[in-house]
Design a protein around this motif. Structure first.
Motif, PDB file in Angstrom:
ATOM      1  N   ALA A  39      -5.577   6.019   6.769  1.00  0.00           N
ATOM      2  CA  ALA A  39      -6.156   4.673   6.896  1.00  0.00           C
ATOM      3  C   ALA A  39      -7.450   4.679   7.719  1.00  0.00           C
TER       4      ALA A  39
ATOM      5  N   ASP B 206       0.891  -8.188  12.261  1.00  0.00           N
ATOM      6  CA  ASP B 206       0.742  -7.767  10.870  1.00  0.00           C
ATOM      7  C   ASP B 206       1.341  -8.857   9.968  1.00  0.00           C
TER       8      ASP B 206
ATOM      9  N   ALA C 122      -2.932   0.038   8.214  1.00  0.00           N
ATOM     10  CA  ALA C 122      -4.176  -0.649   7.841  1.00  0.00           C
ATOM     11  C   ALA C 122      -4.620  -1.602   8.955  1.00  0.00           C
TER      12      ALA C 122
ATOM     13  N   ASP D 272       2.554   1.307   5.834  1.00  0.00           N
ATOM     14  CA  ASP D 272       1.245   1.178   5.183  1.00  0.00           C
ATOM     15  C   ASP D 272       0.444   0.006   5.731  1.00  0.00           C
ATOM     16  N   SER D 273       1.118  -1.165   5.834  1.00  0.00           N
ATOM     17  CA  SER D 273       0.350  -2.320   6.312  1.00  0.00           C
ATOM     18  C   SER D 273       0.036  -2.168   7.797  1.00  0.00           C
TER      19      SER D 273
END
Ligand code: NAP
Length: 314
Positions: A26, A94, A289, A285-286
């Motif tokens: 990322a 998030d 990011a 993943d989030s």
């Protein structure tokens, strides 16, 4: 040359390597190194640490640290362990985590509103008995904590047709939510709700908040959901409130000790649903990011998202 970013965790090696790979993907412009793999020279210049329950002694060996970014949303342990002169701490905020938590709040609210604990009990006893239906519009839900997660939970509940009340430290206004604050506000919320969902951070002020006195102020037959941190609820007082019949059920995802020890009476209590800290798992993943974007802004402009307030503890 841009200094390296240190990944400092107390995760097992496999989990730490998985995070390192995701985070490195990322943030291709950064050199992300696991603390254990860093040379003394690399440790001397690293200015950012990405952390998950780090050993504070490891962080102390990074003398140039300017920013600590947590991979978790709850940072009570980190804040308790860091020295007062530690660099600013950014916790995970998030939207995917908020969505996941709102989904869990809705799922377990339905579980309670649709009487699923009672139907599970009836099935075990081979009892064919239809219980009165309670429409969502008549089932009042209270959310303690109106931050990133609490506010998202309120929106999901409201959209599903539940009347929603909320409680926070400072006065708040959320569309369609009866917002309360202060001790009087808490008493009003507790007295008026069929289910109370706890989404408060663990701080010196919230530790033991839901004790015998406050549980007694809840509506008779009401249910409690704790998705925040175990010590916000006094477990013995909750057991007494359930055993005495004042409360009907508790859904607990978080505990004073995790994993919940096998000898805990919570495991087998008929009015308790035990979950293994799963209401809102971090999405790697989030989260990667979000952390990467925050670090990119910091590198470009020196600006940080809101940092954890040391005095408030969250
Ligand atoms: P947040 O954005 O910091 O919001 C915290 C909320 O609690 C705010 O509304 C705050 O009031 C309120 N609050 C704090 N202290 C209070 C007090 N003494 N009295 C009344 N209200 C108080 O936190 P978040 O991102 O929503 O996360 C909340 C917690 O959820 C985390 O700290 C973590 O422990 C837990 N969590 C659990 C899981 C899980 O899987 N079970 C996953 C993620 C997070 P103000 O608005 O006035 O500041």
């Amino acid at each position: 040359m841009t200094p390296p970013v240190a990944l400092v965790t107390r995760l097992d090696e496999t989990a730490e390597i998985a995070w390192q790979q995701r985070l490195a993907a990322a943030m291709p412009g950064e050199t992300l190194l696991r603390f254990s793999a860093m040379s003394p020279a690399q440790r001397d210049v690293a200015d950012i640490a990405i952390v998950a329950n780090p050993d504070p002694a490891d962080l102390a060996r990074l003398p140039r640290l300017r920013l600590v970014h947590s991979l978790w949303a709850g940072v009570e342990r980190l804040m308790a362990e860091l020295p007062p002169d530690a660099p600013p701490v950014v916790r995970l905020v998030d939207p995917e985590l908020s969505r996941t938590m709102a989904e869990a709040v809705l799922a377990w609210t339905y579980y309670l509103q649709r009487d699923m604990p009672a139907y599970a009990r009836q099935q075990r006893e081979k009892q064919w008995r239809q219980r009165p239906y309670r429409p969502a519009s008549g089932y009042h839900v209270g959310v303690l904590g109106l931050g990133e997660l609490g506010a998202a939970a309120c929106r999901a509940l409201k959209q599903a047709g539940f009347p929603v009340a909320g409680w926070s430290r400072s006065a708040k206004a959320l569309d369609g939510v009866h917002c309360h604050h202060g001790e009087v506000g808490l008493t009003t919320l507790l007295a008026g709700c069929d289910a109370v969902i706890c989404l408060l951070p663990l701080t010196p002020q919230t530790r033991g908040l839901l004790n015998a006195d406050r549980l007694a102020r809840m509506k008779t037959g009401a249910a409690l959901v704790n998705f925040a941190r175990g010590p916000v609820v006094v477990a013995d007082d909750l057991l007494a409130a359930l055993d005495g019949g004042h409360l009907s059920h508790a859904v607990l995802d978080v505990f004073d000790t995790e994993p919940l020890p096998p000898q805990s009476p919570l495991w087998e209590h008929p009015a308790i649903t035990v979950l293994p800290h799963v209401s809102a798992p971090t999405s790697p993943d989030s989260a990667a990011a979000v952390v990467a974007a925050n670090i990119a802004v910091y590198r470009r402009s020196g600006l940080l998202p809101p940092v954890v307030d040391r005095d408030r503890g969250y």
